[in-house]
Scaffold this active site. Structure first.
Site, PDB file in Angstrom:
ATOM      1  CE  LYS A 163       2.090   4.643   8.186  1.00 19.51           C
ATOM      2  NZ  LYS A 163       0.729   4.513   8.629  1.00 19.51           N
ATOM      3  CG  ASP A 198       5.918   3.720   0.671  1.00 14.33           C
ATOM      4  OD1 ASP A 198       6.263   4.431   1.640  1.00 14.33           O
ATOM      5  OD2 ASP A 198       4.731   3.538   0.351  1.00 14.33           O
ATOM      6  CE1 TYR A 214      -3.631   2.577   0.716  1.00 15.70           C
ATOM      7  CE2 TYR A 214      -2.367   3.231   2.638  1.00 15.70           C
ATOM      8  CZ  TYR A 214      -3.408   3.457   1.755  1.00 15.70           C
ATOM      9  OH  TYR A 214      -4.216   4.560   1.924  1.00 15.70           O
TER      10      TYR A 214
HETATM   11  C1  PLP Z   1       3.966   2.125   3.227  1.00 11.20           C
HETATM   12  C2  PLP Z   1       2.941   3.217   3.214  1.00 11.20           C
HETATM   13  N1  PLP Z   1       2.983   4.133   2.239  1.00 11.20           N
HETATM   14  C3  PLP Z   1       2.100   5.151   2.196  1.00 11.20           C
HETATM   15  C4  PLP Z   1       1.115   5.269   3.144  1.00 11.20           C
HETATM   16  C5  PLP Z   1       0.149   6.414   3.085  1.00 11.20           C
HETATM   17  O1  PLP Z   1       0.425   7.295   4.128  1.00 11.20           O
HETATM   18  P1  PLP Z   1      -0.696   8.352   4.652  1.00 11.20           P
HETATM   19  O2  PLP Z   1      -1.754   7.529   5.322  1.00 11.20           O
HETATM   20  O3  PLP Z   1       0.077   9.253   5.591  1.00 11.20           O
HETATM   21  O4  PLP Z   1      -1.201   9.069   3.460  1.00 11.20           O
HETATM   22  C6  PLP Z   1       1.036   4.331   4.169  1.00 11.20           C
HETATM   23  C7  PLP Z   1      -0.023   4.432   5.189  1.00 11.20           C
HETATM   24  O5  PLP Z   1      -0.235   3.585   6.009  1.00 11.20           O
HETATM   25  C8  PLP Z   1       1.980   3.284   4.222  1.00 11.20           C
HETATM   26  O6  PLP Z   1       1.948   2.349   5.172  1.00 11.20           O
END
Ligand code: PLP
Length: 424
Positions: A264, A236, A141
């Site tokens: 985060k 990511d 994700y």
């Molecule tokens: C690996 C990863 N990338 C991107 C995101 C998206 O982040 P946000 O919820 O701050 O938009 C998340 C959210 O959990 C994530 O776990």
């Protein structure tokens, strides 16, 4: 008002009563507790119930809830600076801290969320390479950007939907979905699309199909294929950054990414994100280059202060990671031993302070298919039992639970005692 009263009232004004779908506890058929405050490893609901927290705001609260240094930084800053939409020294301090303490970040751009970081990194890669297609992996994700909402793990898996309505075909026609940890599959993808691929985006330690670590050979092959075809490799690290170690998942592999995304933990619990990497790629961003990305709130002073307080504290206290790792090991081994005694089919995947308990008869969980074979009903019963026993876990089989610096041996022992009482 009680938890249930607040939740029922919330449903009148917010779709599903929430501002982010997984908070609704739909998959576990329960009413979520309404959280009033947090302190260290604990959160407390509106009815005064205490939970030992293994969600940590879905990752950010590595230092525990309301860490005194983060709170002080926020308070001190907002006395004089809330938002200017102009440059501040705080932005420089956080950017410099990241570029000097992380391995593959020569320049960085601040944004406001993980989604913003990943979608902007992909746009930059497209602008840099002049290509349109991207490769992502099933079960990973990267936020709610249209082009990522295919086989996107996590919330979508929990809701049992393959993608999202409202995403035009046009938006995903350039998204190729590959198979995580499957070398043969990525070779085939590159054979077919190699010259058209702008970027590969991957969670090097996936957390959004539960915790599944990429295998070394897989990552090495991915890097080699990207090099051969002129494709950028984006890690990511929104979840794994500053979590699996200070330097994130990058430090676990020999391969280097071209671009990295964060969010985060780096915002200390405030809305924050960033993407960074190779200078020659980052210089393609406006105002230097022709890839346009902007934000009224980007680099907000209060957020920068919280992020800087968090990252400097983590950087200066490497022993925090040892503490978290030893608690994680105790939790992992303890759960495995209890499961064996009780005949519960269980695989526990862990990488530092992130961990998932998979209810499965498989010996290991390394592929998306392994994840999909899990017994989600058994997970649901486990979750319900643990919540009633005072432990806040992510309400889905496909998520990671998180440890914080503030968790203690006693918290882990109490967790294991509660798990021992789980009636299968
Ligand atoms: C690996 C990863 N990338 C991107 C995101 C998206 O982040 P946000 O919820 O701050 O938009 C998340 C959210 O959990 C994530 O776990």
């Amino acid at each position: 008002m009680s938890n249930i009263e607040i939740f029922e009232e919330s449903k009148k004004y917010m779709p599903g009563g929430v501002n982010s779908p997984v908070r609704a506890f739909k998959d576990v058929d329960l009413t979520p507790p309404i959280i009033k405050r947090g302190s260290g490893a604990y959160i407390f609901d509106e009815e005064g119930n205490r939970y030992t927290d293994f969600v940590g705001a879905w990752g950010p609260m590595l230092l525990g809830h309301c860490d005194e240094d983060v709170v002080k930084a926020i308070k001190d800053t907002c006395e004089n600076a809330i938002a200017f939409g102009a440059s501040t020294e705080l932005e420089l301090r956080l950017a410099k801290h990241m570029c000097t303490t992380l391995d593959n970040v020569e320049m960085v751009r601040m944004v406001n969320s993980g989604t913003e970081a990943t979608m902007s990194a992909v746009k930059l890669a497209r602008g840099y390479t002049g290509r349109d297609k991207i490769l992502k992996f099933a079960g990973c994700y990267h936020g709610h950007f249209d082009g990522f909402l295919v086989s996107a793990g996590s919330g979508l898996l929990t809701e049992g939907i393959p993608g999202s309505a409202g995403v035009p075909e046009e938006s995903i026609k350039n998204t190729i979905v590959g198979q995580y940890n499957n070398i043969e599959n990525i070779r085939q993808v590159f054979n077919k699309y190699g010259e058209e691929l702008a970027a590969v985006i991957i969670e090097p330690v996936a957390g959004n199909m539960g915790v599944v670590k990429a295998e070394n050979e897989f990552m090495e092959e991915l890097r080699a294929l990207c090099d051969k075809h002129g494709t950028l490799l984006i890690f990511d690290e929104v979840m794994s950054g500053f979590r699996v170690s200070y330097k994130g998942a990058q430090s676990l592999f020999k391969v280097k990414p071209d671009l990295v995304t964060y969010a985060k933990i780096m915002g200390g619990g405030l809305p924050c994100g960033a993407y960074g990497g190779r200078r020659d790629v980052m210089e393609k961003l406006s105002p230097l280059g022709d890839v346009y990305q902007a934000g009224t709130m980007s680099g907000n002073p209060v957020v920068m202060a919280a992020g800087l307080a968090t990252l400097t504290k983590l950087y200066n206290n490497h022993e925090y990671y040892q503490h978290i790792d030893s608690l994680g090991l105790k939790l992992q081994e303890g759960m495995k031993a209890i499961a064996k005694e009780k005949g519960i089919p269980l695989v526990v995947n862990r990488c530092g302070g992130m961990m998932t308990v998979f209810f499965t008869n498989k010996d290991k969980v390394t592929l998306y298919e392994d994840v999909m074979s899990c017994d989600t009903n058994l997970f649901k019963r486990f979750f319900t039992h643990m919540l009633k026993s005072g432990f806040n876990l992510p309400p889905s089989q496909y998520e990671a639970m998180f440890l914080s610096v503030k968790h203690s041996d006693k918290d882990i022992e109490e967790f294991l005692d509660a798990f021992r009482k789980f009636q299968v």
